[in-house]
Design an enzyme around this catalytic site. Structure first.
Site, PDB file in Angstrom:
ATOM      1  N   HIS A 271       0.885  -1.180   0.000  1.00 50.65           N
ATOM      2  CA  HIS A 271       0.000   0.000   0.000  1.00 50.65           C
ATOM      3  C   HIS A 271       0.916   1.221   0.000  1.00 50.65           C
ATOM      4  O   HIS A 271       1.561   1.505   1.010  1.00 50.65           O
ATOM      5  CB  HIS A 271      -0.857   0.028   1.266  1.00 50.65           C
ATOM      6  CG  HIS A 271      -1.732  -1.180   1.429  1.00 50.65           C
ATOM      7  ND1 HIS A 271      -3.050  -1.200   1.030  1.00 50.65           N
ATOM      8  CD2 HIS A 271      -1.479  -2.401   1.953  1.00 50.65           C
ATOM      9  CE1 HIS A 271      -3.576  -2.396   1.302  1.00 50.65           C
ATOM     10  NE2 HIS A 271      -2.637  -3.149   1.863  1.00 50.65           N
TER      11      HIS A 271
ATOM     12  N   HIS B  55      -2.494 -12.606   2.773  1.00 49.90           N
ATOM     13  CA  HIS B  55      -2.131 -12.653   4.202  1.00 49.90           C
ATOM     14  C   HIS B  55      -2.905 -13.653   5.079  1.00 49.90           C
ATOM     15  O   HIS B  55      -3.667 -13.282   5.947  1.00 49.90           O
ATOM     16  CB  HIS B  55      -2.163 -11.274   4.843  1.00 49.90           C
ATOM     17  CG  HIS B  55      -3.310 -10.383   4.446  1.00 49.90           C
ATOM     18  ND1 HIS B  55      -4.599 -10.808   4.334  1.00 49.90           N
ATOM     19  CD2 HIS B  55      -3.309  -9.053   4.174  1.00 49.90           C
ATOM     20  CE1 HIS B  55      -5.342  -9.787   3.997  1.00 49.90           C
ATOM     21  NE2 HIS B  55      -4.610  -8.717   3.888  1.00 49.90           N
TER      22      HIS B  55
ATOM     23  N   ASP C  28       2.368  -6.799   2.619  1.00 53.27           N
ATOM     24  CA  ASP C  28       1.230  -5.953   2.998  1.00 53.27           C
ATOM     25  C   ASP C  28       1.750  -4.641   3.617  1.00 53.27           C
ATOM     26  O   ASP C  28       1.154  -4.109   4.550  1.00 53.27           O
ATOM     27  CB  ASP C  28       0.299  -6.683   3.970  1.00 53.27           C
ATOM     28  CG  ASP C  28      -1.057  -6.009   4.111  1.00 53.27           C
ATOM     29  OD1 ASP C  28      -1.324  -5.042   3.373  1.00 53.27           O
ATOM     30  OD2 ASP C  28      -1.844  -6.454   4.963  1.00 53.27           O
TER      31      ASP C  28
END
Ligand code: DOR
Length: 441
Positions: free
Chosen positions: A59, A227, A305
């Protein structure tokens, strides 16, 4: 310009051995004559050469949330961490839920990203046509449970339509919204960071993962579980694989993140919100099962992540503290350190962090030390000891939950498209990576 990297221990797809490789016109050449002419010679005696990592879940907050990270700082962290390609998530502002927003992000990355890039298109309950029309993307991201931002597709009819009517591979954040809401009510919103793992509990993860696997199997749609955080999900995946006649028949693949391997609920006391993530960290038993899943190939991919927030944002009391932690520049070192501790083989790390994500997302010419593939490479020193320090972080958020950890095994050089983008000290901030292309569409 021809660069010869000589005497590195090269982790090839089938074997690991000392060899010389050439970088010519941005591509990798194998089996060069020992004295193949070169403009530049890198003596890599004692070092390991790996294919550049592909982190399929980051992200980078650009556009809209760039006080936390942007495509330049996020990609700078990638270069230092040996990550030469990232696939980025759609919960930016605006969200990447239309072809137009996707193309705008690709334009932004073209001007800002130091390494190679691709962007998922995010699903909503209303954007089926956009999902069908998108081509310059590895796939569709569904938040089956809500996380940072407002992307959520919890409605069963909407999920059925997405799996039935689209063709791109799908990946999902699997935490069951109803279970999370119920737990949140029982705990009156939660008071401590440790409550985060009681609210986003095992049941939430398992219910949503089962639901998504069911959709994938009924519609025969390629699906990647992001995840994985629980032992039960590993068991589900193990049972799924055991029922197949051939491993290569798999429609469903999965991934694990370093924080779910290395942290568990006992770490809240020391680290508080710094380990607050969605899905939440679980127990030591889950850590052990995830390691086993990774080692026995139940889990295909290691991705970070990487989800930066400022330290000020993180330091708010629960539940105001946002979920997410930065990791993209430390994931390889964390795993190399685990190799040195005998927890996993180097070849397994390379497969999970480079070859498998390239394979799953059908990336052209990436994910292996293979003749004529892009010269996306990382040279690592398995004996180098360094300590992770907040102040040294390349990510804009300038903190790491691993601050103070001494690790053995670090990237010392990264090449992206044949260009040196990290020399062990500095990132070449002027380099620009390329948009990834796909072999399936
Ligand atoms: O903890 C998380 N934070 N998990 C996610 O899936 C999203 C991420 C974010 O964007 O902050």
């Amino acid at each position: 310009m021809i660069t010869r990297i000589q005497n590195a221990t090269c982790v090839f797809p089938e074997q690991t051995l000392v060899a010389n490789v050439l970088i010519r016109d941005g591509k990798l050449e194998l089996d060069p004559a020992v004295h193949a002419p070169a403009d530049e010679i890198i003596d890599a005696t004692g070092l390991h050469l790996l294919p550049g990592l592909v982190d399929d879940q980051v992200h980078f907050r650009d556009p809209g949330l760039t006080h936390k990270e942007d495509l330049h700082t996020g990609s700078r962290a990638c270069a230092a961490g040996g990550v030469t390609t990232f696939l980025e998530m759609p919960n930016t502002n605006p969200t990447t839920t239309s072809v137009e927003a996707l193309h705008q992000k690709l334009e932004l990355a073209k001007s800002k990203s130091i390494v190679n890039y691709g962007f998922y298109i995010g699903a909503t309950c209303e954007n089926l046509e956009e999902l069908k029309n998108a081509t310059r993307t590895p796939g569709i991201k569904i938040f089956i449970g809500s996380s940072t931002g407002n992307l959520l597709v919890d409605d069963q009819d909407a999920l059925e339509r997405i799996f039935a009517e689209t063709t791109l591979p799908i990946c999902a954040h699997c935490e069951d919204e109803a279970t999370v809401r119920k737990n949140r009510e029982i705990l009156q919103g939660g008071k401590t960071h440790a409550d985060h793992s009681r609210i986003r509990d095992h049941e939430a993860a398992v219910v949503a993962t089962k639901r998504a696997m069911d959709l994938s199997l009924r519609y025969r749609h390629q699906f990647h579980i992001l995840h994985v955080s629980t032992a039960e999900e590993c068991d589900l995946l193990y049972a799924y694989q055991a029922g197949l006649s051939q491993f290569s028949d798999r429609l469903i693949t999965s991934e694990v993140c370093p924080h779910h391997l290395f942290f568990n609920v006992d770490d809240y006391e020391r680290l508080g919100s710094l380990v607050q993530m969605n899905p939440s960290i679980k127990t030591r038993h889950d850590n052990d099962r995830l390691w086993r899943g990774l080692n026995e190939l139940t889990i295909d991919v290691i991705a970070t992540d990487h989800a930066p927030h400022t330290l000020e944002e993180k330091q708010q009391p629960y539940p105001q503290s946002p979920s997410g932690l930065p990791a993209v520049e430390n994931s390889l070192a964390l795993m190399l350190n685990a190799v040195n501790e005998g927890r996993i083989l180097l070849e397994r790390v390379v497969d999970a962090m480079s070859a498998a994500p390239a394979r799953i997302w059908h990336l052209a010419n990436k994910g292996g030390l293979i003749h004529n593939y892009d010269a996306d490479l990382v040279l690592v020193d398995m004996n180098l000891k360094k300590t992770i320090r907040n102040a040294d972080q390349q990510t804009k958020s300038k903190w790491s939950p691993w601050d103070g950890a001494e690790l053995t095994g670090w990237p010392v050089k990264t090449w992206c498209g044949g260009k040196l983008v990290y020399d062990g000290q500095q990132v070449d901030e002027n380099h620009r990576g390329r948009e990834v292309t796909f072999t399936n569409h």
